[in-house]
Design a protein around this motif. Sequence first.
Motif, short mmCIF file in Angstrom:
data_model
loop_
_atom_site.label_atom_id
_atom_site.label_comp_id
_atom_site.label_asym_id
_atom_site.label_seq_id
_atom_site.Cartn_x
_atom_site.Cartn_y
_atom_site.Cartn_z
N LEU A 1 0.83 -1.26 -0.02
CA LEU A 1 0.01 -0.06 0.00
C LEU A 1 0.77 1.23 0.01
CD1 LEU A 1 -2.96 1.27 0.14
CD2 LEU A 1 -2.47 1.15 2.83
N GLU A 2 2.08 1.11 0.80
CA GLU A 2 2.80 2.30 0.90
C GLU A 2 3.59 2.51 -0.60
OE1 GLU A 2 4.10 4.64 3.54
OE2 GLU A 2 1.89 3.90 3.98
N LYS A 3 3.83 1.65 -1.12
CA LYS A 3 4.54 1.74 -2.56
C LYS A 3 3.54 2.12 -3.79
CE LYS A 3 7.57 -2.23 -1.82
NZ LYS A 3 8.06 -3.53 -2.18
N ALA B 1 -6.15 -1.12 -9.58
CA ALA B 1 -5.86 -2.45 -9.92
C ALA B 1 -4.90 -3.43 -9.04
CB ALA B 1 -5.73 -2.55 -11.34
N VAL B 2 -3.49 -2.83 -8.91
CA VAL B 2 -2.42 -3.28 -8.31
C VAL B 2 -2.84 -3.72 -6.77
CG1 VAL B 2 -0.04 -3.07 -7.66
CG2 VAL B 2 -0.84 -2.28 -9.80
N ASN B 3 -3.35 -2.49 -5.94
CA ASN B 3 -3.80 -2.76 -4.82
C ASN B 3 -4.86 -3.83 -4.45
OD1 ASN B 3 -2.01 -0.90 -3.70
ND2 ASN B 3 -3.59 0.86 -4.03
N TYR B 4 -5.72 -3.79 -5.63
CA TYR B 4 -6.90 -4.94 -5.48
C TYR B 4 -6.16 -6.36 -5.38
CZ TYR B 4 -11.20 -7.60 -6.32
OH TYR B 4 -12.30 -8.28 -6.20
N LEU C 1 -10.66 -6.65 -12.03
CA LEU C 1 -9.55 -5.60 -12.29
C LEU C 1 -9.89 -4.51 -13.00
CD1 LEU C 1 -6.28 -8.11 -12.61
CD2 LEU C 1 -7.16 -6.91 -10.62
N MET C 2 -10.80 -4.84 -14.17
CA MET C 2 -11.39 -3.77 -14.89
C MET C 2 -12.26 -3.08 -14.19
SD MET C 2 -11.55 -6.13 -18.59
CE MET C 2 -12.56 -4.99 -19.24
N ALA C 3 -13.21 -3.72 -13.41
CA ALA C 3 -14.14 -2.92 -12.79
C ALA C 3 -13.64 -2.15 -11.56
CB ALA C 3 -15.10 -4.00 -11.95
N HIS C 4 -12.41 -2.37 -11.01
CA HIS C 4 -11.98 -1.68 -9.75
C HIS C 4 -11.02 -0.68 -10.51
CE1 HIS C 4 -13.32 -4.75 -7.55
NE2 HIS C 4 -13.30 -4.21 -6.22
N SER C 5 -10.64 -0.80 -11.65
CA SER C 5 -9.70 0.31 -12.09
C SER C 5 -10.37 1.15 -12.98
CB SER C 5 -8.32 -0.46 -12.85
OG SER C 5 -8.75 -1.22 -14.01
N MET D 1 -3.08 -10.70 -15.37
CA MET D 1 -3.45 -11.95 -14.62
C MET D 1 -1.98 -12.76 -14.62
SD MET D 1 -6.49 -11.66 -14.15
CE MET D 1 -6.80 -13.56 -13.73
N LYS D 2 -1.19 -12.29 -15.22
CA LYS D 2 0.29 -13.00 -15.03
C LYS D 2 0.84 -12.24 -13.70
CE LYS D 2 3.80 -15.29 -15.97
NZ LYS D 2 4.59 -15.55 -17.30
N TYR D 3 0.74 -10.95 -13.61
CA TYR D 3 1.24 -10.23 -12.46
C TYR D 3 0.50 -11.06 -11.14
CZ TYR D 3 2.26 -6.89 -8.76
OH TYR D 3 2.84 -6.41 -7.58
N LEU D 4 -0.95 -11.11 -11.34
CA LEU D 4 -1.42 -11.74 -10.27
C LEU D 4 -0.97 -13.18 -9.98
CD1 LEU D 4 -3.98 -12.20 -8.22
CD2 LEU D 4 -5.25 -13.10 -10.23
#
Length: 286
Positions: free
Chosen positions: A170-172, A182-185, A199-203, A223-226
């Motif tokens: 969260l700090e980053k 999306a990243v935080n989600y 991710l699309m809905a939250h971003s 999705m690869k990052y996930l």
Amino acid sequence: MPQQDHFKDRIVNIDFIADSQLEEIPYKNSYTLTLLTSGFFSGILNGISVNIKTPCLLCFTDQDQLIITKQQHVVAPTIKFDAAFLCTLRTSENKYLSSKSPSIKVGMKLFERNNYLERTGSYQLNNRIYPKIIEKFFVAGSEIAVQSDEFWVCRIKKYLIELLSMVDELEKSSKNTPFNRAVNYIHLNYANKITLDDLMAHSFLNRESLNRKFREKYGCTAMKYLLLYRIKMSKELLTHTGLSLNEIACSTGFSYDTYFIRQFKKIVQKKPTDYRNATRKIALYQ
């Protein structure tokens, strides 16, 4: 006070204080993890004037200094532990090994000051992350008191790794941008089922824009990052806990352990058990 392990002949240097006094923290010779769940306070933290309100996580070592000038309706449960708690690795049902320095790495930057001058040790929590943090914090606290089974220490380490990682991430990415949402989600919900539509809905980004931004930042699709983040968290649990592969799979968002093993081997080029055995030996000398 240190805990007598009900299942093993050892003392575990960790304690849970349900309502600690701010004047007493940080505790000597300990890492102090304090969750401000009610009220606010003002004071001097590491030479900096601060006004801290609920909800906030305080991450201190005995090198930090907190002087309270004003407080009101403060409720501040605390988990305190020494370096030995972070160093001890479970290698079998009844064997534990210890190293000379903390081996857990994920989230430990929250306790560092030298390379992160902007960090005072206090981390304000938003409405998305706070429910998850308070849940893991109090489950860990309950486990300290109850010791539900012989894996109680492993589970506490799991909760600490997860909640410290959430706050660190969260700090980053604290800037409220569509991409960071999306990243935080992902960081907050990786243990649950996540789809690209989520991710699309939250971003509020479409598929093409979302994946483009992930490629620009991380060199892969969303999705690869996930998947890579789930593998990253599973590595920590493999090294620093004795939880089963099935428990680790469930804790990191994989449907079942065979799928987890297959994906882990594909990305890490090692089976989870082989990785666990190798990194435990390395961790002892970190």
